[in-house]
Write a protein that holds these residues in place. Structure first.
Motif, PDB file in Angstrom:
ATOM      1  N   ALA A  14       9.886   0.891  -4.679  1.00  0.00           N
ATOM      2  CA  ALA A  14      11.115   0.668  -3.918  1.00  0.00           C
ATOM      3  C   ALA A  14      12.245   1.512  -4.493  1.00  0.00           C
ATOM      4  N   ILE A  15      12.339   1.555  -5.794  1.00  0.00           N
ATOM      5  CA  ILE A  15      13.385   2.355  -6.447  1.00  0.00           C
ATOM      6  C   ILE A  15      13.142   3.825  -6.143  1.00  0.00           C
ATOM      7  N   GLY A  16      11.861   4.238  -6.220  1.00  0.00           N
ATOM      8  CA  GLY A  16      11.531   5.643  -5.940  1.00  0.00           C
ATOM      9  C   GLY A  16      11.885   6.000  -4.510  1.00  0.00           C
ATOM     10  N   ALA A  17      11.513   5.109  -3.569  1.00  0.00           N
ATOM     11  CA  ALA A  17      11.823   5.345  -2.156  1.00  0.00           C
ATOM     12  C   ALA A  17      13.332   5.335  -1.962  1.00  0.00           C
ATOM     13  N   ALA A  18      14.017   4.412  -2.603  1.00  0.00           N
ATOM     14  CA  ALA A  18      15.473   4.339  -2.477  1.00  0.00           C
ATOM     15  C   ALA A  18      16.116   5.569  -3.082  1.00  0.00           C
ATOM     16  N   ASN A  19      15.587   6.008  -4.239  1.00  0.00           N
ATOM     17  CA  ASN A  19      16.121   7.213  -4.874  1.00  0.00           C
ATOM     18  C   ASN A  19      15.914   8.440  -3.989  1.00  0.00           C
ATOM     19  N   SER A  20      14.723   8.574  -3.394  1.00  0.00           N
ATOM     20  CA  SER A  20      14.457   9.737  -2.541  1.00  0.00           C
ATOM     21  C   SER A  20      15.308   9.656  -1.278  1.00  0.00           C
ATOM     22  N   GLN A  21      15.439   8.439  -0.732  1.00  0.00           N
ATOM     23  CA  GLN A  21      16.291   8.265   0.439  1.00  0.00           C
ATOM     24  C   GLN A  21      17.742   8.554   0.066  1.00  0.00           C
ATOM     25  N   SER A  22      18.153   8.053  -1.064  1.00  0.00           N
ATOM     26  CA  SER A  22      19.509   8.277  -1.545  1.00  0.00           C
ATOM     27  C   SER A  22      19.740   9.766  -1.785  1.00  0.00           C
ATOM     28  N   ALA A  23      18.746  10.437  -2.388  1.00  0.00           N
ATOM     29  CA  ALA A  23      18.875  11.874  -2.643  1.00  0.00           C
ATOM     30  C   ALA A  23      18.981  12.625  -1.319  1.00  0.00           C
ATOM     31  N   ALA A  24      18.178  12.221  -0.326  1.00  0.00           N
ATOM     32  CA  ALA A  24      18.220  12.875   0.985  1.00  0.00           C
ATOM     33  C   ALA A  24      19.579  12.663   1.636  1.00  0.00           C
ATOM     34  N   ILE A  25      20.072  11.427   1.583  1.00  0.00           N
ATOM     35  CA  ILE A  25      21.377  11.111   2.177  1.00  0.00           C
ATOM     36  C   ILE A  25      22.475  11.867   1.432  1.00  0.00           C
ATOM     37  N   LEU A  26      22.374  11.864   0.105  1.00  0.00           N
ATOM     38  CA  LEU A  26      23.371  12.598  -0.700  1.00  0.00           C
ATOM     39  C   LEU A  26      23.310  14.095  -0.400  1.00  0.00           C
ATOM     40  N   GLY A  27      22.099  14.634  -0.234  1.00  0.00           N
ATOM     41  CA  GLY A  27      21.945  16.051   0.098  1.00  0.00           C
ATOM     42  C   GLY A  27      22.584  16.368   1.448  1.00  0.00           C
ATOM     43  N   ASN A  31      25.757  18.669   2.064  1.00  0.00           N
ATOM     44  CA  ASN A  31      25.760  19.783   3.018  1.00  0.00           C
ATOM     45  C   ASN A  31      26.909  19.643   4.022  1.00  0.00           C
ATOM     46  N   ILE A  32      27.125  18.422   4.508  1.00  0.00           N
ATOM     47  CA  ILE A  32      28.207  18.182   5.459  1.00  0.00           C
ATOM     48  C   ILE A  32      29.558  18.485   4.811  1.00  0.00           C
ATOM     49  N   TYR A  33      29.764  17.964   3.592  1.00  0.00           N
ATOM     50  CA  TYR A  33      31.023  18.203   2.897  1.00  0.00           C
ATOM     51  C   TYR A  33      31.197  19.668   2.529  1.00  0.00           C
ATOM     52  N   GLN A  34      30.068  20.296   2.138  1.00  0.00           N
ATOM     53  CA  GLN A  34      30.139  21.701   1.764  1.00  0.00           C
ATOM     54  C   GLN A  34      30.509  22.556   2.988  1.00  0.00           C
ATOM     55  N   SER A  35      29.880  22.301   4.146  1.00  0.00           N
ATOM     56  CA  SER A  35      30.215  23.076   5.334  1.00  0.00           C
ATOM     57  C   SER A  35      31.646  22.776   5.787  1.00  0.00           C
ATOM     58  N   ALA A  36      32.088  21.506   5.637  1.00  0.00           N
ATOM     59  CA  ALA A  36      33.471  21.160   5.965  1.00  0.00           C
ATOM     60  C   ALA A  36      34.427  21.884   5.025  1.00  0.00           C
ATOM     61  N   MET A  37      34.021  21.950   3.738  1.00  0.00           N
ATOM     62  CA  MET A  37      34.838  22.644   2.752  1.00  0.00           C
ATOM     63  C   MET A  37      34.922  24.134   3.079  1.00  0.00           C
ATOM     64  N   GLU A  38      33.796  24.743   3.457  1.00  0.00           N
ATOM     65  CA  GLU A  38      33.792  26.162   3.819  1.00  0.00           C
ATOM     66  C   GLU A  38      34.650  26.423   5.058  1.00  0.00           C
ATOM     67  N   GLU A  39      34.531  25.535   6.050  1.00  0.00           N
ATOM     68  CA  GLU A  39      35.368  25.680   7.240  1.00  0.00           C
ATOM     69  C   GLU A  39      36.843  25.563   6.883  1.00  0.00           C
ATOM     70  N   HIS A  40      37.158  24.609   6.028  1.00  0.00           N
ATOM     71  CA  HIS A  40      38.549  24.422   5.602  1.00  0.00           C
ATOM     72  C   HIS A  40      39.038  25.652   4.835  1.00  0.00           C
ATOM     73  N   GLU A  41      38.191  26.173   3.928  1.00  0.00           N
ATOM     74  CA  GLU A  41      38.572  27.368   3.177  1.00  0.00           C
ATOM     75  C   GLU A  41      38.803  28.547   4.117  1.00  0.00           C
TER      76      GLU A  41
END
Length: 188
Positions: A14-27, A31-41
């Motif tokens: 469960a922790i492994g699945a949560a960690n991988s899910q969390s890593a995917a969501i964080l990734g 990516n969303i924040y990075q592209s927003a940051m690039e657009e803002h820049e």
């Protein structure tokens, strides 16, 4: 396997699945924040470039306006100086003409002008007018030239004016007329 072990395996999975899910969501979020940051820049760079360009255009317009004002000032100063120098030049010329009119060379000049007018008249009746300030020369000019010499009503600062009535011609070789023509074409 005991329940504790099963719980640990389940917990690990469960922790492994949560960690991988969390890593995917964080990734994804990264990516969303990075592209927003690039657009803002990019928008900030574009805004900066636009404001820089506008600033430079304003500065260029201001420099051009100041240059045009300075050029107009210089032109006005030049024109005023030119007019002043032209007046000074013609004052000098007027004084030199006045002193020339006191010489014998002036009488010779008047006789030469009368002779030119006679040649132009080709034997037609002609009246020579001299300036009222040359009144004392009237008799001498009449005797030497053999032409009728009269005193003009207006002062024209020396020289002669000749009228040929039969041809309706006025020959104006007065100093006043010569000075007027010279002032029109003077380009100091």
């Amino acid at each position: 396997m005991e329940i504790n072990e099963k719980l640990e395996v389940f917990y690990g999975a469960a922790i492994g699945a949560a960690n991988s899910q969390s890593a995917a969501i964080l990734g994804e979020q990264k990516n969303i924040y990075q592209s927003a940051m690039e657009e803002h820049e990019q928008s900030c760079r574009a805004a900066l470039e636009s404001s820089r360009r506008i600033f430079l255009e304003k500065q260029k317009k201001e420099v051009n306006r100041q240059a045009a004002e300075q050029m107009m000032t210089w032109k006005k100063d030049y024109q005023a100086r030119r007019e002043q120098k032209t007046r000074e030049l013609f004052e000098i010329v007027t004084k030199k003409l006045a002193s020339y009119r006191q010489t014998d060379g002036y009488e010779t000049f008047l006789l030469a002008q009368i002779k030119k007018a006679e040649e132009f008249a080709q034997g037609e009746e002609m009246i020579i007018f001299i300036s009222s300030s040359d009144r004392e020369r009237q008799t001498v000019l009449q005797e030497k030239s053999g032409c009728k010499v009269e005193i003009a009503e207006d002062e024209f600062s020396g020289g002669i004016r000749a009228v040929i009535p039969s041809k309706n011609v006025l020959i104006d070789e007065s100093f006043a007329e010569r000075m007027r023509r010279a002032q029109e074409t003077c380009w100091i």
